[in-house]
Scaffold this motif. Structure first.
Motif, PDB file in Angstrom:
ATOM      1  N   GLU A 198       1.971 -30.914 -49.304  1.00  0.00           N
ATOM      2  CA  GLU A 198       2.168 -32.088 -48.407  1.00  0.00           C
ATOM      3  C   GLU A 198       3.804 -31.311 -48.018  1.00  0.00           C
ATOM      4  N   GLN A 199       4.557 -31.445 -49.349  1.00  0.00           N
ATOM      5  CA  GLN A 199       5.728 -31.431 -49.105  1.00  0.00           C
ATOM      6  C   GLN A 199       6.469 -30.744 -49.301  1.00  0.00           C
ATOM      7  N   LEU A 200       6.046 -29.336 -48.702  1.00  0.00           N
ATOM      8  CA  LEU A 200       6.230 -28.098 -48.185  1.00  0.00           C
ATOM      9  C   LEU A 200       6.771 -28.570 -46.662  1.00  0.00           C
ATOM     10  N   GLN A 201       5.138 -29.479 -45.572  1.00  0.00           N
ATOM     11  CA  GLN A 201       5.346 -29.497 -44.795  1.00  0.00           C
ATOM     12  C   GLN A 201       6.516 -30.286 -44.677  1.00  0.00           C
ATOM     13  N   GLN A 202       6.676 -31.748 -45.043  1.00  0.00           N
ATOM     14  CA  GLN A 202       7.282 -32.243 -44.460  1.00  0.00           C
ATOM     15  C   GLN A 202       9.458 -31.797 -44.514  1.00  0.00           C
ATOM     16  N   LEU A 203       9.405 -30.462 -45.903  1.00  0.00           N
ATOM     17  CA  LEU A 203      10.592 -30.201 -45.360  1.00  0.00           C
ATOM     18  C   LEU A 203      10.780 -29.120 -43.966  1.00  0.00           C
ATOM     19  N   GLU A 204      10.121 -28.679 -44.101  1.00  0.00           N
ATOM     20  CA  GLU A 204       9.498 -27.567 -42.615  1.00  0.00           C
ATOM     21  C   GLU A 204      10.120 -29.189 -41.757  1.00  0.00           C
ATOM     22  N   GLU A 205       9.699 -30.072 -41.684  1.00  0.00           N
ATOM     23  CA  GLU A 205       9.715 -30.760 -41.010  1.00  0.00           C
ATOM     24  C   GLU A 205      10.946 -31.586 -40.284  1.00  0.00           C
ATOM     25  N   ASN A 206      11.888 -31.828 -42.321  1.00  0.00           N
ATOM     26  CA  ASN A 206      13.199 -31.923 -42.265  1.00  0.00           C
ATOM     27  C   ASN A 206      14.632 -31.154 -41.538  1.00  0.00           C
ATOM     28  N   ARG A 207      13.990 -29.969 -41.424  1.00  0.00           N
ATOM     29  CA  ARG A 207      14.951 -28.560 -41.269  1.00  0.00           C
ATOM     30  C   ARG A 207      14.622 -28.873 -39.576  1.00  0.00           C
ATOM     31  N   ARG A 208      13.540 -28.923 -38.947  1.00  0.00           N
ATOM     32  CA  ARG A 208      13.414 -29.059 -37.774  1.00  0.00           C
ATOM     33  C   ARG A 208      14.209 -30.803 -37.153  1.00  0.00           C
ATOM     34  N   TYR A 209      14.368 -31.572 -37.632  1.00  0.00           N
ATOM     35  CA  TYR A 209      15.017 -33.023 -37.336  1.00  0.00           C
ATOM     36  C   TYR A 209      16.335 -32.564 -37.677  1.00  0.00           C
ATOM     37  N   LEU A 210      16.706 -31.775 -38.580  1.00  0.00           N
ATOM     38  CA  LEU A 210      18.410 -31.702 -38.587  1.00  0.00           C
ATOM     39  C   LEU A 210      19.170 -31.013 -37.861  1.00  0.00           C
ATOM     40  N   THR A 211      17.767 -30.035 -37.404  1.00  0.00           N
ATOM     41  CA  THR A 211      18.998 -28.602 -36.504  1.00  0.00           C
ATOM     42  C   THR A 211      18.255 -29.500 -35.064  1.00  0.00           C
ATOM     43  N   GLU A 212      17.622 -30.129 -34.816  1.00  0.00           N
ATOM     44  CA  GLU A 212      17.716 -31.257 -33.670  1.00  0.00           C
ATOM     45  C   GLU A 212      19.047 -32.358 -33.258  1.00  0.00           C
ATOM     46  N   LEU A 213      19.203 -33.203 -34.619  1.00  0.00           N
ATOM     47  CA  LEU A 213      19.960 -33.713 -34.831  1.00  0.00           C
ATOM     48  C   LEU A 213      21.647 -33.117 -34.739  1.00  0.00           C
ATOM     49  N   PHE A 214      22.441 -32.325 -34.769  1.00  0.00           N
ATOM     50  CA  PHE A 214      23.402 -31.403 -35.259  1.00  0.00           C
ATOM     51  C   PHE A 214      23.556 -30.824 -34.142  1.00  0.00           C
ATOM     52  N   GLU A 215      22.431 -31.045 -33.415  1.00  0.00           N
ATOM     53  CA  GLU A 215      22.947 -29.728 -31.722  1.00  0.00           C
ATOM     54  C   GLU A 215      23.971 -30.181 -31.025  1.00  0.00           C
ATOM     55  N   PRO A 216      24.446 -31.804 -30.710  1.00  0.00           N
ATOM     56  CA  PRO A 216      25.194 -32.236 -30.382  1.00  0.00           C
ATOM     57  C   PRO A 216      26.546 -31.782 -31.117  1.00  0.00           C
ATOM     58  N   TYR A 217      26.298 -31.504 -32.436  1.00  0.00           N
ATOM     59  CA  TYR A 217      27.867 -31.267 -32.750  1.00  0.00           C
ATOM     60  C   TYR A 217      28.275 -30.090 -33.238  1.00  0.00           C
ATOM     61  N   SER A 218      27.661 -29.026 -32.403  1.00  0.00           N
ATOM     62  CA  SER A 218      27.816 -27.499 -33.005  1.00  0.00           C
ATOM     63  C   SER A 218      29.068 -26.763 -32.264  1.00  0.00           C
ATOM     64  N   GLY A 219      29.505 -26.329 -32.442  1.00  0.00           N
ATOM     65  CA  GLY A 219      31.146 -25.677 -32.513  1.00  0.00           C
ATOM     66  C   GLY A 219      32.117 -26.055 -33.596  1.00  0.00           C
ATOM     67  N   GLY A 220      33.222 -25.589 -33.528  1.00  0.00           N
ATOM     68  CA  GLY A 220      34.294 -25.642 -34.838  1.00  0.00           C
ATOM     69  C   GLY A 220      34.610 -26.963 -35.362  1.00  0.00           C
ATOM     70  N   ASP A 221      34.533 -28.047 -34.045  1.00  0.00           N
ATOM     71  CA  ASP A 221      35.289 -29.331 -34.445  1.00  0.00           C
ATOM     72  C   ASP A 221      34.583 -30.599 -34.627  1.00  0.00           C
ATOM     73  N   GLY A 222      32.760 -30.325 -34.271  1.00  0.00           N
ATOM     74  CA  GLY A 222      31.724 -30.585 -34.182  1.00  0.00           C
ATOM     75  C   GLY A 222      31.309 -30.821 -35.560  1.00  0.00           C
ATOM     76  N   GLU A 223      31.244 -30.863 -36.428  1.00  0.00           N
ATOM     77  CA  GLU A 223      31.317 -31.436 -38.040  1.00  0.00           C
ATOM     78  C   GLU A 223      32.362 -32.432 -37.615  1.00  0.00           C
ATOM     79  N   GLU A 224      33.466 -32.044 -37.659  1.00  0.00           N
ATOM     80  CA  GLU A 224      34.419 -33.051 -37.869  1.00  0.00           C
ATOM     81  C   GLU A 224      33.882 -34.298 -37.415  1.00  0.00           C
ATOM     82  N   ALA A 225      33.414 -34.062 -36.168  1.00  0.00           N
ATOM     83  CA  ALA A 225      33.728 -35.541 -35.189  1.00  0.00           C
ATOM     84  C   ALA A 225      32.545 -36.211 -35.528  1.00  0.00           C
TER      85      ALA A 225
END
Length: 523
Positions: A308-335
């Motif tokens: 269950e923990q491994l499954q949760q980690l996979e869900e977290n990875r998908r969640y973060l990938t989607e969350l960070f998508e609008p902030y991709s690019g050179g200045d995205g992280e600082e934004a």
């Protein structure tokens, strides 16, 4: 016509004007606990010693009591006649909710609109007679009692302080509404809200994906810096300043690159969990031929957990990938860094605004008769004001291990539960007609909860004390008072313990109540 009570717990003492309110050795006023009509004490109590006329009054400084009562923090008075109800000295802080709700426990103050002491509960003295051969009196004290036996009616095993314990959805009086507003003002206290805000996982800057690395790096650098070895007089604040500076230094260095490190941390956690999973799979194979069912069941449970923990980690990875998508690019992280910081600052400003609005409500409520019934329209207006405004900020969550943007309004539920409980108790002891207008099952539930004797340990005078920690069993002097933890009164002696007061026989015979021995034992 019902006769007034001659013995009671809580409330105010009734003593002649010539009797001074007792204070401890430091000059702090004590808090009134009990007044007992000596005429009603059994003739053979304390082997016939002690007064059988007048009243015994018990006082204690509940803010200073630790194991052994020292510095006159517990006192017993004997008076020959009643006087008027006596208010405590003006400088006495409010202690009504310090022992069970811990309101202002560490910083006592006078709370406007709240009675300083506990509500008054009339007493009926009930003799408990037993033979020493019938109980382990040296180990357990006098026989324990149940509320059902004591009152001859059903008792509940549920606490008055349990979440959702009373089936109401709003306060009954203006004082109940005041408790809600006062509680929210404590929550939003500007002196410590920002610190508690961060302590609850809220972010005022980029999150740290690998806190273990951060802590290890902090310790490594601190060990190399001479300011952390400072032990000169007054070093505490200097060390604290050095810690804050080093913490800020490492955070500044970690301001960039934290988004990729989120995934590195998730992958490292996955590797660790896969290792545990492989170990338990091997143990399950090895145990299959030799071990019993309970052991196999435990291993299978561990396997399920790590899967269950491994499954949760996979869900977290998908969640973060989607969350960070609008902030991709050179200045995205600082934004995203700036957005997190701005939202935190905006939330703190929102909290300040809410505090100002709550103070207006507090003043409006204090202008009312606090014991009067609270109109439903007034409560509806207050709750609408509490819920209409919301604030968004970034939060480090347990599930995602990183961050999530949340929106919150003021959370008044914990204070509402307290307000309902306090309203019900106040109305009950006053015999207020408002209580009779409530559904019968609510009043019956309250009465059953009030009959509950916590841990079977009653308030008592005489007999043998019911110990909690068994540390003072060597004290076999006559027991003047055992005051137990009591939900209705709001007493919690060291959590669920008791206050004990004894006196040697020769002093009891001479009514030398300045010679008592008192202590508390916590549960």
């Amino acid at each position: 016509m019902e006769q007034p009570a001659l013995s009671w717990l809580g409330g105010l003492p009734m003593m002649p004007r010539s009797v001074k309110w007792p204070c401890d050795s430091a000059g702090s006023p004590l808090h009134f606990l009990a007044q007992i009509h000596c005429d009603d004490l059994p003739a053979d109590l304390w082997n016939g010693l002690g007064p059988r006329k007048g009243w015994l009054l018990l006082f204690a400084n509940v803010l200073k009591l630790e194991d052994e009562a020292k510095g006159k923090t517990v006192q017993v008075l004997h008076i020959d006649a009643l006087g008027p109800e006596t208010e405590p000295p003006a400088q006495t802080p409010t202690v009504r909710h310090v022992m069970r709700d811990y309101i202002d426990w560490s910083s006592p103050r006078i709370r406007p609109g709240v009675p300083k002491l506990w509500r008054k509960w009339p007493l009926e003295l009930v003799a408990q007679r037993y033979r020493l051969s019938e109980t382990d009196w040296r180990g357990d004290g006098s026989p324990l009692v149940s509320g059902a036996n004591l009152y001859g009616a059903p008792e509940s095993d549920q606490s008055l302080h349990a979440s959702g314990s009373l089936d109401l959805d709003r306060p009954l009086t203006w004082r109940g509404a005041y408790y809600v507003v006062e509680g929210l003002l404590r929550d939003l206290d500007p002196d410590d809200y920002a610190q508690r805000f961060r302590g609850l996982g809220a972010l005022n800057g980029p999150p740290e994906p690998d806190q273990n690395w951060f802590n290890a790096e902090f310790d490594r650098r601190a060990g190399l810096r001479k300011e952390f070895a400072d032990r000169e007089i007054g070093y505490g604040p200097r060390i604290e300043a050095a810690r804050a500076a080093l913490n800020a230094e490492i955070k500044a260095e970690r301001r960039t690159g934290w988004m990729p490190r989120c995934f590195i941390a998730l992958d490292a956690e996955a590797v660790r969990f896969k290792g545990f999973l492989a170990d338990y799979e091997q143990k399950l194979v090895e145990a299959g031929a030799t071990e019993g069912g309970d052991h196999l069941s435990g291993l299978e449970g561990n396997l399920r957990y790590y899967k269950e923990q491994l499954q949760q980690l996979e869900e977290n990875r998908r969640y973060l990938t989607e969350l960070f998508e609008p902030y991709s690019g050179g200045d995205g992280e600082e934004a995203l860094n700036v957005e997190i910081e701005l939202s935190a600052n905006a939330h703190l400003a929102w909290v300040e605004q809410q505090g100002k609005a709550l103070k207006h409500w507090r003043d409006r409520i204090l202008a009312q008769d606090l014991e009067a019934v609270l109109p439903g329209s007034e409560w509806a207006e207050l709750t609408a004001a509490l819920m209409e405004s919301r604030s968004a900020y970034w939060l480090k969550t347990y599930d995602t291990r990183v961050l999530e943007k949340v929106e919150r309004s003021l959370n008044f539920k914990p204070h509402l539960e307290m307000a309902i409980r306090e309203d019900m108790l106040d109305l009950y002891v006053r015999g207020d007609k408002a209580l009779s207008q409530l559904p019968a099952h609510i009043v019956d539930d309250l009465q059953q909860r009030l009959r509950h004797v916590e841990l079977g340990r009653p308030h008592r005078m005489g007999g043998h004390p019911n110990p909690v920690q068994h540390e003072n069993q060597a004290d076999d002097s006559p027991l003047l008072f055992q005051l137990a933890s009591d939900q209705a009164l709001g007493w919690g002696w060291g959590d669920l313990g008791a206050l004990y007061v004894t006196i040697e026989e020769r002093d009891l015979a001479r009514h030398r109540f300045d010679k008592i021995h008192a202590w508390i034992e916590g549960g």
